[in-house]
Design a protein around this motif. Structure first.
Motif, PDB file in Angstrom:
ATOM      1  N   LEU A   1      -1.187  -0.624 -11.630  1.00 39.23           N
ATOM      2  CA  LEU A   1      -0.201   0.442 -11.454  1.00 39.23           C
ATOM      3  C   LEU A   1       0.740   0.520 -12.655  1.00 39.23           C
ATOM      4  CD1 LEU A   1       0.673  -0.013  -7.672  1.00 39.23           C
ATOM      5  CD2 LEU A   1      -0.639   1.841  -8.697  1.00 39.23           C
ATOM      6  N   HIS A   2       1.099  -0.648 -13.186  1.00 39.16           N
ATOM      7  CA  HIS A   2       1.923  -0.667 -14.397  1.00 39.16           C
ATOM      8  C   HIS A   2       1.216   0.072 -15.530  1.00 39.16           C
ATOM      9  CE1 HIS A   2       3.283  -2.368 -18.247  1.00 39.16           C
ATOM     10  NE2 HIS A   2       4.456  -2.499 -17.664  1.00 39.16           N
ATOM     11  N   ASP A   3      -0.075  -0.174 -15.686  1.00 37.55           N
ATOM     12  CA  ASP A   3      -0.827   0.480 -16.761  1.00 37.55           C
ATOM     13  C   ASP A   3      -0.967   1.981 -16.517  1.00 37.55           C
ATOM     14  OD1 ASP A   3      -1.105  -1.962 -17.986  1.00 37.55           O
ATOM     15  OD2 ASP A   3      -3.111  -2.351 -17.203  1.00 37.55           O
ATOM     16  N   VAL A   4      -1.161   2.389 -15.252  1.00 38.16           N
ATOM     17  CA  VAL A   4      -1.284   3.811 -14.938  1.00 38.16           C
ATOM     18  C   VAL A   4      -0.003   4.552 -15.290  1.00 38.16           C
ATOM     19  CG1 VAL A   4      -1.427   5.468 -13.048  1.00 38.16           C
ATOM     20  CG2 VAL A   4      -3.055   3.611 -13.172  1.00 38.16           C
ATOM     21  N   VAL A   5       1.137   4.010 -14.880  1.00 43.27           N
ATOM     22  CA  VAL A   5       2.415   4.661 -15.155  1.00 43.27           C
ATOM     23  C   VAL A   5       2.688   4.686 -16.652  1.00 43.27           C
ATOM     24  CG1 VAL A   5       4.897   4.524 -14.785  1.00 43.27           C
ATOM     25  CG2 VAL A   5       3.330   4.075 -12.899  1.00 43.27           C
TER      26      VAL A   5
ATOM     27  N   LEU B   1       0.822  -1.206   0.000  1.00 50.42           N
ATOM     28  CA  LEU B   1       0.000   0.000   0.000  1.00 50.42           C
ATOM     29  C   LEU B   1       0.859   1.261   0.000  1.00 50.42           C
ATOM     30  CD1 LEU B   1      -2.784  -1.082   2.531  1.00 50.42           C
ATOM     31  CD2 LEU B   1      -3.039  -0.769   0.070  1.00 50.42           C
ATOM     32  N   ALA B   2       1.929   1.246   0.787  1.00 52.11           N
ATOM     33  CA  ALA B   2       2.824   2.416   0.795  1.00 52.11           C
ATOM     34  C   ALA B   2       3.466   2.621  -0.573  1.00 52.11           C
ATOM     35  CB  ALA B   2       3.894   2.237   1.868  1.00 52.11           C
ATOM     36  N   ALA B   3       3.907   1.529  -1.196  1.00 50.72           N
ATOM     37  CA  ALA B   3       4.514   1.636  -2.518  1.00 50.72           C
ATOM     38  C   ALA B   3       3.490   2.099  -3.549  1.00 50.72           C
ATOM     39  CB  ALA B   3       5.103   0.288  -2.930  1.00 50.72           C
ATOM     40  N   ALA B   4       2.268   1.603  -3.439  1.00 52.07           N
ATOM     41  CA  ALA B   4       1.209   2.037  -4.361  1.00 52.07           C
ATOM     42  C   ALA B   4       0.956   3.531  -4.220  1.00 52.07           C
ATOM     43  CB  ALA B   4      -0.065   1.245  -4.102  1.00 52.07           C
ATOM     44  N   GLY B   5       0.955   4.022  -2.982  1.00 52.79           N
ATOM     45  CA  GLY B   5       0.760   5.450  -2.770  1.00 52.79           C
ATOM     46  C   GLY B   5       1.858   6.280  -3.421  1.00 52.79           C
ATOM     47  N   GLN B   6       3.103   5.824  -3.318  1.00 48.07           N
ATOM     48  CA  GLN B   6       4.210   6.555  -3.932  1.00 48.07           C
ATOM     49  C   GLN B   6       4.110   6.546  -5.459  1.00 48.07           C
ATOM     50  OE1 GLN B   6       7.521   4.430  -2.194  1.00 48.07           O
ATOM     51  NE2 GLN B   6       7.723   5.902  -0.514  1.00 48.07           N
ATOM     52  N   ILE B   7       3.750   5.414  -6.027  1.00 49.61           N
ATOM     53  CA  ILE B   7       3.643   5.309  -7.488  1.00 49.61           C
ATOM     54  C   ILE B   7       2.493   6.167  -7.999  1.00 49.61           C
ATOM     55  CG2 ILE B   7       3.122   3.721  -9.378  1.00 49.61           C
ATOM     56  CD1 ILE B   7       4.604   1.559  -7.734  1.00 49.61           C
ATOM     57  N   LEU B   8       1.365   6.140  -7.302  1.00 49.00           N
ATOM     58  CA  LEU B   8       0.229   6.958  -7.722  1.00 49.00           C
ATOM     59  C   LEU B   8       0.545   8.446  -7.599  1.00 49.00           C
ATOM     60  CD1 LEU B   8      -2.669   4.888  -6.118  1.00 49.00           C
ATOM     61  CD2 LEU B   8      -2.310   5.269  -8.554  1.00 49.00           C
ATOM     62  N   ASP B   9       1.249   8.821  -6.548  1.00 50.79           N
ATOM     63  CA  ASP B   9       1.650  10.227  -6.410  1.00 50.79           C
ATOM     64  C   ASP B   9       2.575  10.646  -7.551  1.00 50.79           C
ATOM     65  OD1 ASP B   9       0.299  11.320  -4.278  1.00 50.79           O
ATOM     66  OD2 ASP B   9       1.735  10.602  -2.785  1.00 50.79           O
ATOM     67  N   ALA B  10       3.498   9.779  -7.927  1.00 49.73           N
ATOM     68  CA  ALA B  10       4.414  10.102  -9.026  1.00 49.73           C
ATOM     69  C   ALA B  10       3.644  10.252 -10.334  1.00 49.73           C
ATOM     70  CB  ALA B  10       5.474   9.005  -9.152  1.00 49.73           C
ATOM     71  N   ALA B  11       2.693   9.371 -10.580  1.00 49.12           N
ATOM     72  CA  ALA B  11       1.877   9.481 -11.796  1.00 49.12           C
ATOM     73  C   ALA B  11       1.039  10.755 -11.776  1.00 49.12           C
ATOM     74  CB  ALA B  11       0.984   8.248 -11.938  1.00 49.12           C
ATOM     75  N   ALA B  12       0.514  11.111 -10.590  1.00 47.21           N
ATOM     76  CA  ALA B  12      -0.292  12.329 -10.478  1.00 47.21           C
ATOM     77  C   ALA B  12       0.544  13.565 -10.783  1.00 47.21           C
ATOM     78  CB  ALA B  12      -0.897  12.425  -9.078  1.00 47.21           C
ATOM     79  N   ARG B  13       1.757  13.623 -10.246  1.00 43.23           N
ATOM     80  CA  ARG B  13       2.626  14.773 -10.516  1.00 43.23           C
ATOM     81  C   ARG B  13       2.973  14.870 -12.005  1.00 43.23           C
ATOM     82  NH1 ARG B  13       5.019  13.204  -5.586  1.00 43.23           N
ATOM     83  NH2 ARG B  13       6.549  11.945  -6.724  1.00 43.23           N
TER      84      ARG B  13
END
Length: 734
Positions: free
Chosen positions: A318-322, A264-276
């Protein structure tokens, strides 16, 4: 809430100045458009024409600051053209008081009804009525009126042309909406680490959905990173919840829970990076530690069953989002397959995975109608509101009555006391009135306070500088620029600048500032008082309708849960259009409830059978119903999975029972759920092996019981299942 407290709260909200991110480049562009229009009009024509064109350019720029997903040039052009038409028609009837009042009443009534189409349309329509009252006083002949109307339209055209020629952060609003949705899910993932059943606000996802709707022309130029990511974000949310929830996932403590927290912590970091990356249109910069968390083979060795399925699916999503946010980035891979861990015994074999449905990752096109195509849609929406129960219709009637009354008062003051500019009273009323109580009263206070400050400041400048036509134009443009700059900071701030702008603009046309000060302040006060009085006399309180809003939400949640459960009897894979449609209806109903509850909070009306505590508890219960349905949706059976026949009966019972319960809520009765219990007993009798399904259905019943308990604590005594009032002993037992 008492009237005294309600007035105090609304006044405080109206005078509130918020710290918002300023947009200086957009403000400079809008100011440049206004300056260009005023300068050319003064050079080629006269100050009166310059004032008309300035109103058109000013109002067109204001329209582009509204919260709308339509292209900004379209908003500017629509505002300028519609104001020009209103001005010309107003001048044609202005010589005859009866004819003009008829036109004013019709225009104001339609402007009030236009709120049914959306707040942007409502604001533009109301502003057109207010500006029409001013601009019709500038020309003196029909030919001049046509010229003034044309120049007003030209003002809107100039603003639209500047937006096209000098774009500032194109697709910025859409980027922000999508980034906010991803950032909201990142925050949700982090909160799930500490609270496995944390609440989630779907508003950012719904906002991103609205932003994703584009016209056919926009669809051809939309950036690639805005395609598909919203749909992926929608699918990530239930996977995050199912991974964290101990009812369908892993125990609350232990090695498995620790691994879930890391994911969950890693997912939060990846989603934040994609959002930025999406927000700023740049490359995705992924934290190496987050990528390593999803690439490690330990996940397959630690997690099993539903938790492992959720972790695997989360990694793929997450792979698809990035990849969508930045095709050149190195996206995290999904957790390794089951072969890297020892086999774990399960109550029953897991269904074999089927090849992924290509439509699972295909973005669903959302087409927004063009302005010409919007006309029949708007007509249907306005016709739908023509019922005595409609708050929009009551607003239209209120604002029409107030505008006509205010104009008559201003006309009488002009005839008997020599007051000019009688239009300021109805103009103030139309600008402050909104369909709900809080905004109307708050804006009325803010408009009067802002008018006092703005007129005082402008008066001081005029007394010191004694500006001529050209210098007055410069001052007007400067005031307009400050209006654009501080547009997001609060209505009172904007009103200070607008008041100064009107003083300078009318001074450019030769109107004495001393008249402007005395008349504007008094007539603005009259207009504000009329607006406030109208809501007290002919209100549209939200508080008595809260039970209906709650019932609507219950029906929508019941349909969503029923649609999910039915697919356990009719397995159709992960892509189920009926489930998606039901989910959107449930979210819309939830947002409608939250908006209504927020509006009702400051109303001077008693709760009438639904106290604030009961409303909060009922809201929590309904949110839990949707959350449980979402958990079950995350584990929908694949095609070819053995169906559960009892699920069809449970789905039917859920839908019918929630509809009957909604009727009970509207009639101030406490609903019961015996048919649901019976259907669950039949379900259990068939021995459903999947623990997600077993636990999910039980959680649904617990949430329904929680809703009944919340409603059962609301005074005055309610009836249980319509059989009679509860006794004090029964009330105490609950």
């Amino acid at each position: 809430m008492s009237w005294r407290n309600a007035l105090k709260e609304t006044a405080r909200s109206g005078l509130k100045v918020e710290r918002r991110r300023l947009e200086p480049l957009i403000a400079i562009r809008a100011t440049a458009g206004l300056a260009l229009v005023v300068g050319l009009s003064l050079y080629f024509f006269d100050p009166a024409v310059a004032a008309s064109s300035a109103f058109g350019a000013f109002q067109a720029a204001i329209a582009t600051f509204q919260r709308s997903w339509r292209p900004r040039p379209v908003l500017a052009l629509a505002s300028g053209v519609s104001l020009g038409i209103s001005t010309f028609l107003g001048y044609l009837t202005g010589a005859n008081l009866i004819l003009f009042l008829a036109l004013l009443a019709l225009w104001t009534f339609l402007a009030g009804l236009s709120w049914s189409v959306g707040p942007t349309v409502g604001i533009i329509a109301s502003s057109n009525v207010a500006m029409m009252l001013v601009t019709i006083t500038l020309p003196t002949t029909i030919a001049q009126a046509a010229g003034h109307a044309a120049m007003i339209a030209v003002g809107g055209l100039v603003q639209a042309a500047l937006i096209v020629a000098f774009p500032v952060r194109r697709w910025g609003a859409q980027r922000d909406a999508l980034a906010d949705a991803l950032a909201g899910e990142a925050d949700y993932a982090r909160r799930l680490r500490h609270d496995p059943v944390a609440a989630f606000d779907p508003a950012p996802l719904m906002n991103a959905r609205s932003a994703a709707a584009v016209t056919p022309r926009q669809a051809r130029t939309r950036p690639a990173e805005l395609h598909g990511a919203r749909g992926l974000a929608e699918r990530i949310r239930p996977v995050l919840a199912s991974l964290a929830d101990p009812a369908v996932g892993v125990p609350e403590e232990g090695v498995e829970r620790d691994r879930v927290r890391e994911l969950l912590a890693a997912a939060g970091q990846i989603l934040d990076a994609a959002a930025r990356a999406i927000r700023h249109g740049e490359a995705v910069k992924l934290p190496p530690a987050a990528i390593a968390t999803f690439k490690t083979p330990d996940t397959g060795a630690i997690l099993s069953g539903p938790a492992h399925r959720a972790a695997t699916r989360l990694g793929k999503l997450l792979h698809d989002v990035v990849e969508t946010a930045d095709p050149k980035s190195t996206a995290p891979e999904a957790p390794p397959p089951d072969g890297t861990r020892p086999p774990q015994p399960e109550p029953a074999p897991e269904p074999a995975p089927t090849p992924p449905d290509q439509s699972d990752t295909r973005p669903i096109p959302l087409i927004r109608p063009t302005l010409p195509a919007l006309a029949p849609v708007a007509a249907r929406a306005m016709r739908k509101e023509l019922t005595h129960k409609s708050a929009i219709l009551r607003h239209a009637i209120r604002v029409t009555a107030v505008a006509v009354t205010g104009y008559l008062i201003g006309h009488a003051l002009n005839v008997h006391l020599g007051f000019g500019h009688g239009y300021w009273a109805p103009m103030a009323s139309v600008m402050v009135m909104r369909p709900d109580f809080s905004q109307t009263y708050g804006r009325a206070v803010a408009r009067f306070g802002g008018t006092l400050i703005g007129v005082a400041l402008a008066t001081g400048v005029v007394q010191l500088a004694h500006p001529g036509a050209y210098f007055s134009g410069v001052l007007a443009v400067a005031a307009a620029g400050l209006t654009y700059l501080f547009m997001r900071t609060g209505y009172v701030t904007v009103q200070v600048m607008v008041s100064a702008y009107v003083v300078f603009l009318l001074g450019m046309g030769g109107i004495e500032w001393s008249q402007t000060v005395r008349e504007r302040v008094l007539l603005t006060l009259i207009g504000g008082l009329l607006a406030m009085l109208s809501y007290a006399v002919y209100p549209a309180w939200e508080t008595p309708r809260l039970r209906t809003r709650l019932a609507d939400w219950l029906v929508a949640d019941g349909r969503y849960a029923a649609a999910v459960v039915r697919h356990y009897a009719e397995p159709a894979g992960k892509v189920c259009p009926d489930v998606r449609e039901a989910l959107l209806e449930a979210r819309n109903a939830r947002i409608a409830w939250q908006d209504a509850a927020a509006r009702a909070q400051n109303e001077p009306v008693r709760h009438r059978g639904l106290s604030r505590a009961a409303a909060d508890d009922a809201e929590h219960a309904l949110a839990q119903i949707a959350r449980v349905a979402m958990l079950m949706e995350a584990h929908l059976p694949d095609r070819g999975t053995t169906p559960v026949p009892a699920a069809a009966q449970l789905a039917t019972v859920l839908r019918e029972s929630t509809e009957q319960a909604a009727k009970a809520v509207r009639e101030r009765r406490v609903p019961t759920w015996e048919p649901v219990r019976a259907a669950l007993a039949e379900w259990d009798g068939e021995g459903v092996p999947d623990r997600v399904v077993r636990r999910g259905t039980r959680l649904l019943l617990e949430s329904l019981d929680e809703l009944s308990e919340a409603l059962g604590t609301t005074p005055p005594p309610m009836t249980v299942d319509g059989n009679g009032p509860r006794t004090p002993k029964e009330s105490a037992a609950r």
